[in-house]
Design a protein around this motif. Sequence first.
Motif, PDB file in Angstrom:
ATOM      1  N   GLN A   1      78.039  88.166 -19.490  1.00 34.98           N
ATOM      2  CA  GLN A   1      77.007  87.401 -18.785  1.00 34.98           C
ATOM      3  C   GLN A   1      77.557  86.062 -18.286  1.00 34.98           C
ATOM      4  N   SER A   2      78.401  85.406 -19.096  1.00 35.68           N
ATOM      5  CA  SER A   2      78.937  84.100 -18.679  1.00 35.68           C
ATOM      6  C   SER A   2      79.805  84.261 -17.418  1.00 35.68           C
ATOM      7  N   ASP A   3      80.438  85.416 -17.260  1.00 32.20           N
ATOM      8  CA  ASP A   3      81.206  85.674 -16.032  1.00 32.20           C
ATOM      9  C   ASP A   3      80.270  85.844 -14.839  1.00 32.20           C
ATOM     10  N   CYS A   4      79.193  86.629 -15.026  1.00 33.04           N
ATOM     11  CA  CYS A   4      78.200  86.791 -13.949  1.00 33.04           C
ATOM     12  C   CYS A   4      77.683  85.419 -13.510  1.00 33.04           C
ATOM     13  N   ASP A   5      77.337  84.584 -14.498  1.00 29.88           N
ATOM     14  CA  ASP A   5      76.771  83.264 -14.169  1.00 29.88           C
ATOM     15  C   ASP A   5      77.760  82.447 -13.338  1.00 29.88           C
ATOM     16  N   ALA A   6      79.040  82.482 -13.721  1.00 28.68           N
ATOM     17  CA  ALA A   6      80.060  81.723 -12.991  1.00 28.68           C
ATOM     18  C   ALA A   6      80.256  82.288 -11.583  1.00 28.68           C
ATOM     19  N   LEU A   7      80.160  83.611 -11.443  1.00 26.37           N
ATOM     20  CA  LEU A   7      80.327  84.237 -10.128  1.00 26.37           C
ATOM     21  C   LEU A   7      79.162  83.861  -9.204  1.00 26.37           C
ATOM     22  N   VAL A   8      77.943  83.873  -9.738  1.00 23.62           N
ATOM     23  CA  VAL A   8      76.783  83.493  -8.918  1.00 23.62           C
ATOM     24  C   VAL A   8      76.924  82.029  -8.505  1.00 23.62           C
ATOM     25  N   GLN A   9      77.312  81.193  -9.461  1.00 21.58           N
ATOM     26  CA  GLN A   9      77.505  79.770  -9.155  1.00 21.58           C
ATOM     27  C   GLN A   9      78.581  79.603  -8.087  1.00 21.58           C
ATOM     28  N   GLY A  10      79.671  80.361  -8.214  1.00 21.15           N
ATOM     29  CA  GLY A  10      80.771  80.284  -7.244  1.00 21.15           C
ATOM     30  C   GLY A  10      80.343  80.724  -5.852  1.00 21.15           C
ATOM     31  N   LEU A  11      79.443  81.692  -5.819  1.00 17.65           N
ATOM     32  CA  LEU A  11      78.932  82.161  -4.532  1.00 17.65           C
ATOM     33  C   LEU A  11      78.103  81.053  -3.873  1.00 17.65           C
TER      34      LEU A  11
ATOM     35  N   ILE B   1      83.314  81.270  -3.761  1.00 13.09           N
ATOM     36  CA  ILE B   1      83.394  82.681  -3.362  1.00 13.09           C
ATOM     37  C   ILE B   1      82.870  82.816  -1.938  1.00 13.09           C
ATOM     38  N   ASP B   2      83.698  83.424  -1.091  1.00 12.82           N
ATOM     39  CA  ASP B   2      83.415  83.452   0.350  1.00 12.82           C
ATOM     40  C   ASP B   2      82.576  84.634   0.788  1.00 12.82           C
TER      41      ASP B   2
ATOM     42  N   PHE C   1      72.863  84.810   1.740  1.00 10.99           N
ATOM     43  CA  PHE C   1      73.267  86.225   1.698  1.00 10.99           C
ATOM     44  C   PHE C   1      73.877  86.652   3.033  1.00 10.99           C
ATOM     45  N   ILE C   2      73.255  86.254   4.142  1.00 14.81           N
ATOM     46  CA  ILE C   2      73.775  86.620   5.467  1.00 14.81           C
ATOM     47  C   ILE C   2      75.155  85.980   5.694  1.00 14.81           C
ATOM     48  N   LYS C   3      75.278  84.737   5.250  1.00 10.25           N
ATOM     49  CA  LYS C   3      76.579  84.068   5.354  1.00 10.25           C
ATOM     50  C   LYS C   3      77.648  84.865   4.586  1.00 10.25           C
ATOM     51  N   LYS C   4      77.306  85.326   3.382  1.00  9.19           N
ATOM     52  CA  LYS C   4      78.309  85.940   2.497  1.00  9.19           C
ATOM     53  C   LYS C   4      78.540  87.431   2.739  1.00  9.19           C
ATOM     54  N   TYR C   5      77.572  88.104   3.378  1.00  9.63           N
ATOM     55  CA  TYR C   5      77.752  89.558   3.545  1.00  9.63           C
ATOM     56  C   TYR C   5      77.694  89.970   5.020  1.00  9.63           C
TER      57      TYR C   5
END
Length: 417
Positions: free
Chosen positions: A285-295, A300-301, A351-355
């Motif tokens: 879960q801590s990885d998911c949280d960091a990935l969402v934050q990075g997005l 995260i591009d 979301f549109i920016k990232k996908y």
Amino acid sequence: MRLFKNGSIVSEDSPEPKRGDVLVDEKGIIQQVAETIEGADGTRTVDCSGCVLVPGMFDLNVHSREPGFEHKETLASCAEAAIHGGVTGLVLMPDMAPPVDSGNLVKSLQDLVSEVSPISMYVSGCLTKQRRGEELAGFSGMASRGAVMLTDADHEVPCPDLLRRCMEYAKDFDLLVTTHGDTPALTKAGAINEGAVSYRLGLPGIPAISQEIALERDMRVAQHTGARLHLQQVSTANGVKSIASAKEEGINVTCEVSPYHLLLTEEDVEDYNTHFKLDPPLRRQSDCDALVQGLIDGTIDAIASNHAPHTEFEKSSDFATAPFGVSGLETTVLAIFDHFISREVFGWDLFIKKYSADPRRIVKLEPVKIATGEKSQFFVFDPNGMTTISRDYLKTKSPVSPFLGKTLKGEIRETVV
Ligand SMILES: [Zn+2]
């Protein structure tokens, strides 16, 4: 003429949907966008009340399986799945049989795509011949045929000196180098994230450092050579941290995350269900949280599905030996809407920016827009609808997904392309 009436338009520039009718002509060109348009005689009206019109998505990481593995997926079924999922452009990974490692193979795949696919599929080439990690592939031929990136897909180039030469050449041809971030000596025969769950299930684990060390190495080689680097499927909090500091140092790096790594964890791996067997594996879960934050903070591009179909039969073997990967093109929009947009973690604009927009920019394409004079590439999305991800719902030849059997908020009514 078709008139999409009473809907709202979302874009990367605006957090709030804007009221807008959209008129599309027979050639698929957007003739007019305005707050209200009255349909003339002969215009077919599509009622979009309560819906949003979303620019077509762009997926940077798609394994079409054709040529060579047509029992898993074909270019035609891949295109059908993409359109069904709101994706109107994508990059094909070169891990077909034979692997796309020369200008001629790039050209023949482009020809095949233009015969069978109604959407834009861009071709990538291998970094090394046959993806074997032994000698350089035919860079100049692939560059002149218009390969949009070079990658050995989920094979890491094992020798740092060979990777360095790959990047030096790629820089000369202004080609993007893409890596998957894996250290085989650490991954070994692992099947799931190494930790409490792998011990409990008695499955061989893949440690987080397997990816972290690889992406750190790849970024240093990019810094040394000045090449452009894209990292696929970032999956750990430490990985996000390394990328953030590399970007601060000015290294020319972009990266992507999958919807699974944003919203599922190793705890979700139910009953040895191989539909949760991914490369890299689901983490904590801590990885998911960091990935969402990075997005959200821009580390995260891009979001990329890593559409990697395997047949249900292939996936039906035991967890340790089943192949990695699932079909992702049809569930990414729904999963992200259900989990993040409908819960207001972030909005359509991000979301549109990232996908949609930034993935196109990463491979030097123009983002698509819902605007007068543009080619129509958008989908009609009903935020109040519900979609059950059943085998019948999925158009891919391999209906394999961790979301199978789940009902997600939102419904893609139609993709216009
Ligand atoms: Zn992939």
